[in-house]
Design a protein around this motif. Structure first.
Motif, short mmCIF file in Angstrom:
data_model
loop_
_atom_site.label_atom_id
_atom_site.label_comp_id
_atom_site.label_asym_id
_atom_site.label_seq_id
_atom_site.Cartn_x
_atom_site.Cartn_y
_atom_site.Cartn_z
N ILE A 73 0.85 -1.19 0.00
CA ILE A 73 0.00 0.00 0.00
C ILE A 73 0.89 1.24 0.00
CG2 ILE A 73 -1.92 -1.14 1.14
CD1 ILE A 73 -1.04 0.22 3.71
N GLY A 74 0.27 2.39 0.02
CA GLY A 74 1.03 3.62 0.13
C GLY A 74 1.18 4.37 -1.18
N TYR A 89 -7.54 0.05 6.99
CA TYR A 89 -6.13 -0.33 7.16
C TYR A 89 -6.04 -1.67 7.88
CZ TYR A 89 -1.25 0.71 8.48
OH TYR A 89 0.10 0.70 8.64
N MET A 99 -7.87 -4.45 5.69
CA MET A 99 -7.10 -4.88 4.52
C MET A 99 -5.94 -5.78 4.95
SD MET A 99 -6.92 -4.69 1.29
CE MET A 99 -5.79 -5.76 0.42
N ILE A 155 -6.95 3.93 3.37
CA ILE A 155 -5.90 3.05 3.89
C ILE A 155 -4.58 3.82 3.94
CG2 ILE A 155 -4.56 0.97 3.45
CD1 ILE A 155 -6.83 -0.21 2.01
N ASP A 156 -4.32 4.54 2.87
CA ASP A 156 -3.00 5.16 2.73
C ASP A 156 -2.88 6.45 3.53
OD1 ASP A 156 -2.24 3.19 1.13
OD2 ASP A 156 -2.33 4.27 -0.74
N ARG A 157 -3.96 7.09 3.74
CA ARG A 157 -4.01 8.38 4.43
C ARG A 157 -2.99 9.36 3.86
NH1 ARG A 157 -2.68 6.28 9.64
NH2 ARG A 157 -2.21 4.49 8.40
#
Lengths: 176, 372, 334
Positions: free
Chosen positions: B46-47, B338, B341, B370-372
């Protein structure tokens, strides 16, 4: 009551629970006072029962890094679920604080915060992934943002930051 | 995590699902090691749209940062704003008029329905049925129109203020909500006829990706992911906040632990949200929507504060460490997807790729969140 | 009819024209149909009712650059779309549209069409393999296993029909069903045979036709939410266009065959209505089947690969074999 039960279980970690507790409770009624106290001397390890309606959690536990694993183990045995892990950079005190949040699925509401302070120059902590598999990403994220090394973590590579990131943006002395 | 049987490297191949893949609904990448159609192991990466909201939280003042919350989750933005304003109000000790809280609850629930509708459409589309998405979007459109009149925006709302609201609701809004509720109930029946009973749909989801209670606990799952595994956990009930204790509603819980249970939980939640809105409209008190003396500059006293809310995607927590200035010292956003997942890697091991992607759909992912 | 060069050229030209026209306008019909099902208009800007949409799409596709991915097997990569389209066109040559409209009346018409149809599977395999893309390979493996699984019950049901009529000539098969709806082979107690399971045979054939043409709910080969676009992930331009047209041409062939084998071909449902030319009835029947196929596509989600194979090997093949045995027995008795 689960708050009492958890408290009892965690008190085993601190050698003189009587003393710790009473001093903590004396401070409790006035928030102002406690804050002042914090400024003068860093907080001692121990358990503080917080006012839920003000802070949003019940038990505030500060442990030594060495005790962390045991403390989390106790929490796990009491059927808590992991909410998050995060850090706070206390640059003035040259310390870093890592905060673990736990909560419960049942209606016996109790939020537990476990915090531990480590040296800012060499931030190292034992991982809790063997206990909570879900801590994996949270620890990686904390490593991304603060550069805290979780020893024993199976896969400590940047998660949210780019793969080759060597900076830690949430450190207070981080300059973009 | 259990270590699967290691096949020789030449017996498996690596499949990169994403970052651009129709099933991931955003920039999410899952690195899957495949044995034919079976997944040997998976690693979620992610990210890709990480925006460092938490750093922005530190360098912006409290009202400035408020806008960021609705950018986290573009489908259920109001729930996140709600968490933030509740936290700041708690920390700074701002009294909120009752009418404002009621309107917040009504709008959050409307937003939750909109989010669930979109999820419903996208989920069925993941399974290859395209038409329900169009019906769901049609119903969602009514909600967006209603909210647009009141809040001024359709997706990334900034409707709440510390202490109250930006804008009061009017009779037209109440009328449109009253019209919307029976219409939505009718469409829900239609969805159940069209999708829930479909034999292919049921065969694909029943028994797919069993998630045990214990796994949910170890990963901190919430929302329908936990409730579909028999965990009766909803922040609105477990940790009542705002005016939710005033309402009479049920928490749908299913014990099958499969994707069908997760699907059913979300569909039932739409009905429960409708009930909350109905009661909210009926009980709506008169009065101001902002407190008389709302502070201009917000400086919560020193200390740390935590607030959890139930958003459309689950248990959203926000932690504030204040040092008494007008900027937060540290602001942590705990996003529900988050944790949800994170389950995926462990659970999809050994599944067929199409079952794994059906499971991914049932998690209700919104990647920016999720990534914020 | 004589087999002269001119005849063949004309026949093939007409077949290509019919196939291409159908493929193009089925796309339009599909999009309009999907629009109706989903409460939206569908393509309606270009021309009346959007009728100019298909030629414009074709021009757009042809104007695009043909990209061959690096590392791809060039020869196979180019051959695959041609191989997808060509058998479909050739099949039209032997398909009768009425008792007079037929390009070439083969005595083994049924066999020829199935022989050509099985080439389709190879084109998918070529496309998937030569693209050098993991999704494409996975998809082509799926498509081939699906093709094998569904060709068996399909052929077994066809054998049932061939057994009844005693011929592989499509004209004669239709002739055998003449005289109204109760003589068609989908009818349970067809006169002269009294087999109650023929409707089931018809359904098996229809399901197999759906699966053979890779249509929803059996579109596992191009399951876009899992395998991106399946075997044609790497194809753009007219390569993609040919696959697309091939798919629709196959749908037309599938529904033609269903009509010829089970729905009486160009026979009027009631003898009273036989003043209407046969070709009209034939077209009505095939477009009704195509409409059903489109309708199914936009209402059902996709099955799983194991569900699909289980359906074929555990249900369809035993049932079709059983019906074959029953038919053979009935033929002996009646």
């Amino acid at each position: 009551m689960i708050v009492e039960k958890t408290r009892k279980a965690l008190e085993a970690l601190f050698p003189q629970p009587e003393q710790e507790e009473s001093s903590a409770e004396k401070i409790e009624p006035s928030e102002q006072e406690e804050a002042e106290q914090k400024e003068e001397t860093p907080r001692q390890n121990g358990i503080i029962e917080r006012d839920y309606s003000v802070h949003g959690y019940h038990l505030d536990v500060q442990v030594d890094p060495a005790q962390l694993y045991v403390a989390v183990k106790i929490i796990d045995e009491l059927d808590y679920f992991i909410e998050s892990i995060t850090g706070v950079d206390w640059i003035k005190e040259n310390q870093m604080e890592v905060i673990y949040d736990f909560s419960r699925y049942d209606f016996d509401l109790c939020r537990v915060v476990i915090r531990t302070r480590i040296d800012r120059e060499d931030p190292k902590l034992p991982t809790i992934t063997p206990i909570y598999a879900g801590a994996n990403w949270h620890e990686r994220e904390t490593h991304d943002f603060f550069g805290i090394k979780f020893e024993g973590h199976p896969h400590l590579i940047p998660l949210l930051l780019p793969e080759d990131a060597d900076f830690h943006p949430l450190l207070k002395d981080f300059k973009a | 995590m259990s270590v699967p049987i290691r096949l020789q490297p030449d017996e498996t191949f690596i499949l990169n699902v994403g970052p651009q893949h129709p099933a991931t609904h955003g920039v999410l990448r899952v690195k899957m090691e495949m044995d034919g159609e079976y997944i040997v192991s998976a690693e979620t990466v992610i990210g890709y749209i990480h925006r460092m909201h938490e750093k922005m939280g530190e360098i912006k003042t409290y009202p400035q940062f408020y806008m960021n919350l609705s950018r986290m989750d573009y489908l259920g933005a109001l729930g996140y704003s709600h968490g933030h304003v509740l936290l700041i109000e708690k920390a700074a000790g701002i009294e909120v008029p009752e009418r404002a809280e009621y309107i917040r609850a009504i709008t959050v629930e409307l937003n939750r329905i909109a989010s669930h509708l979109f999820w419903f459409g996208a989920f069925v589309m993941d399974l290859g049925g395209f038409s329900p998405l169009m019906y769901a979007l049609q119903d969602r459109e009514y909600i967006l129109d209603m909210l647009e009149r009141i809040t001024g925006s359709r997706l990334t709302y900034s409707y709440y203020r510390f202490g109250g609201l930006y804008n009061d609701i009017d009779d037209q809004f109440i009328e449109s909500v009253k019209k919307f509720i029976p219409r939505m109930r009718k469409s829900l029946k239609k969805y159940h006829k069209l999708v829930t009973g479909n034999i292919i749909f049921r065969k694909r989801l029943e028994g797919n990706a069993i998630l045990s209670k214990e796994t949910c606990r170890k990963y901190g799952a919430s929302s329908a992911v936990a409730r579909g595994s028999g965990i009766n956990y909803d922040v609105r009930r477990n940790e009542p906040y705002s005016v939710y204790p005033e309402f009479n509603f049920d928490i749908p819980v299913y014990h099958e632990c499969d994707s069908m249970a997760r699907y059913k939980v979300r569909m039932d939640e739409i009905e429960q949200s409708l009930r909350i809105i109905e009661q909210g409209i009926a009980k709506l008190p008169d009065g101001p929507i902002m407190p008389k003396k709302a502070p201009k500059i917000i400086k919560p006293p020193k200390g740390d504060y935590y607030q959890a809310v139930e958003t459309a995607r689950g248990n959203f927590g926000i932690r504030l460490v204040s040092d008494g200035t007008k900027n937060p010292y540290r602001l942590k956003l705990r996003s529900p997807t988050y944790s949800n997942m994170h389950l995926f890697d462990e659970t999809c091991t050994g599944l067929l790729i199409m079952d794994a992607l059906a499971f991914m759909g049932s998690l209700d992912l919104v990647i920016p969140e999720i990534d914020r | 009819m004589e087999l002269t060069l001119l005849n063949v050229v004309i026949a093939v030209t007409i077949a290509i024209g019919f196939a291409a026209l159908n493929a193009a306008y089925l796309v339009w019909a599909e999009r309009r149909g999907a629009g109706r099902i989903q409460n939206r208009p569908g393509p309606n800007i270009n021309g009346p009712l959007g009728l100019l949409q298909p030629p414009l799409d074709g021009i757009k596709l042809m104007a695009k650059q043909l990209i061959i991915p690096g590392g791809a097997d060039k020869a196979l990569f180019i051959a695959a779309p041609v191989l997808a389209m060509a058998p479909a066109i050739v099949s039209f040559v032997t398909l009768p549209f009425s008792d007079t409209i037929i390009a070439h009346n083969l005595n083994i018409g049924v066999l020829a069409i199935f022989a050509f149809a099985s080439l389709g599977g190879i084109s998918l395999l070529f496309a998937g393999w030569s693209s050098r893309n993991k999704y494409a390979v996975m998809s082509s493996v799926r498509a081939v296993s699906q093709a094998i699984a569904y060709e068996i019950p399909m052929l077994v049901t066809v054998i049932t029909v061939v057994l009844i009529t005693g011929t592989m000539n499509l004209m004669e098969i239709v002739e055998a069903q003449k005289g109204g709806i109760w003589n068609w082979y989908f009818f349970p107690f067809t006169s002269g045979l009294y087999n109650p399971l023929m409707t089931m045979s018809f359904l098996i054939f229809f399901i197999c036709a759906l699966a053979e043409t890779n249509r929803a709910p059996f579109d596992l080969g191009e399951a876009e939410s899992e395998l991106v676009a399946g075997f044609h992930t790497e194809y753009g331009s007219m390569g993609f266009g040919l696959f697309f047209m091939g798919e629709y041409a196959n749908i037309v062939i599938g529904s033609c065959l269903t009509t010829l084998l089970f729905l009486g071909g160009w026979d009027a449902p009631l003898p009273v209505l036989s003043f209407i030319p046969g070709v009209v009835w034939f077209l009505i029947k095939i477009y009704l089947i195509i409409a059903t196929i489109i309708w199914i596509r936009w209402t059902f989600p996709r099955t799983t690969i194991y569900g699909l194979l289980n359906l074929s090997w555990k249900i369809l093949i035993p049932l079709s074999l059983f019906n074959l045995l029953l038919t053979a027995g009935l033929l002996k008795v009646v």
